[in-house]
Design an enzyme around this catalytic site. Sequence first.
Site, PDB file in Angstrom:
ATOM      1  N   GLY A  46       0.763  -1.240   0.000  1.00 21.11           N
ATOM      2  CA  GLY A  46       0.000   0.000   0.000  1.00 21.11           C
ATOM      3  C   GLY A  46       0.789   1.284   0.000  1.00 21.11           C
ATOM      4  O   GLY A  46       0.288   2.309   0.476  1.00 21.11           O
ATOM      5  N   GLU A  78       1.263  -9.400  -1.848  1.00 20.04           N
ATOM      6  CA  GLU A  78       1.581 -10.457  -2.820  1.00 20.04           C
ATOM      7  C   GLU A  78       2.799 -11.277  -2.396  1.00 20.04           C
ATOM      8  O   GLU A  78       3.405 -11.952  -3.224  1.00 20.04           O
ATOM      9  CB  GLU A  78       1.859  -9.838  -4.204  1.00 20.04           C
ATOM     10  CG  GLU A  78       0.708  -9.071  -4.806  1.00 20.04           C
ATOM     11  CD  GLU A  78      -0.424  -9.962  -5.298  1.00 20.04           C
ATOM     12  OE1 GLU A  78      -0.437 -11.159  -4.962  1.00 20.04           O
ATOM     13  OE2 GLU A  78      -1.291  -9.437  -6.007  1.00 20.04           O
TER      14      GLU A  78
HETATM   15  P1  13P Z   1       1.116  -4.357  -2.515  1.00 16.67           P
HETATM   16  O1  13P Z   1       1.186  -2.865  -2.343  1.00 16.67           O
HETATM   17  O2  13P Z   1       0.403  -5.040  -1.386  1.00 16.67           O
HETATM   18  O3  13P Z   1       2.485  -4.930  -2.733  1.00 16.67           O
HETATM   19  O4  13P Z   1       0.238  -4.687  -3.793  1.00 16.67           O
HETATM   20  C1  13P Z   1       0.409  -4.007  -4.989  1.00 16.67           C
HETATM   21  C2  13P Z   1      -0.022  -4.812  -6.162  1.00 16.67           C
HETATM   22  O5  13P Z   1       0.324  -4.461  -7.271  1.00 16.67           O
HETATM   23  C3  13P Z   1      -0.867  -6.000  -5.990  1.00 16.67           C
HETATM   24  O6  13P Z   1      -0.946  -6.715  -7.196  1.00 16.67           O
END
Ligand code: 13P
Length: 268
Positions: A46, A78
């Site tokens: 995030g 991920e």
């Molecule tokens: P994160 O910020 O949780 O790594 O997720 C970004 C993203 O692109 C999910 O596919």
Amino acid sequence: MVNEFEIKKEICDIGKRIYNRGMVAANDGNISVKLNDHEFLCTPTGVSKGFMTPEYICKVDENGQVIQANKGFKPSSEIKMHMRVYKERPDVQSVVHAHPMYATAFAIAGIPLTQPIMPEAVIALGCVPIAEYGTPSTEEIPNAVSKYLQYFDAVLLENHGALAYSDSLLNAYHKMESVEFYAQLLFLSRQLGGPKELSKAQVERLYEIRRQFGLKGKHPANVCLNAKDGKPSCHSCGGCANTEKSCAASDEDVVAAITKKVMKELGL
Ligand code: 13P
């Protein structure tokens, strides 16, 4: 002894690059680096990967459980996808996930990158298959990606983005850049009436160059069953990046094909 702080800075630099090159929007994308079999650094969930500083970076174990994270930061949603790559590809030291415009457009259209259109893409990537759609953050994406891991160093994620992995962070990033460049060229040449593809013989000569260079990583030049049969592979065998009939064959398939070849040579 690896200098963790330097690696954290490098993750931030690569985050800036993928953001500045439009390979991710807003808070998209994630990056990880393997320190050893039980410790990995990863981007937090995030946040914009274009504006990270080293204290953003989290440390997790091989199950994606937090070892260290500063207040306000949690590992990427991920992380399971990254961990599956490390588990099934011990040669991989870094994983980069992004949503580059053209590669993601192909992933959304359901078109794998299989047309042999330029030497660099053939040598560096071979083909780029599409792993079946999975809900982000669940085991669905790692499961979908898993069957391609032994045969390719980059995959498109259906209706989602792209995943690249290599023996260093810089190489994983470069792999992502190559995927996007290839996708962009393929898209543009399709607009111009369709690419003039390299011939099977030209592709096979490029595969031979790759074998001679001894380039690391997985590539259909080294693993495609048809290549082992001495025939052109990947781009020309028509199945590799699709799921039905595949160069991404199981070990049983490989054993069966080799057995068949040996028996043929023995005249049995
Ligand atoms: P994160 O910020 O949780 O790594 O997720 C970004 C993203 O692109 C999910 O596919």
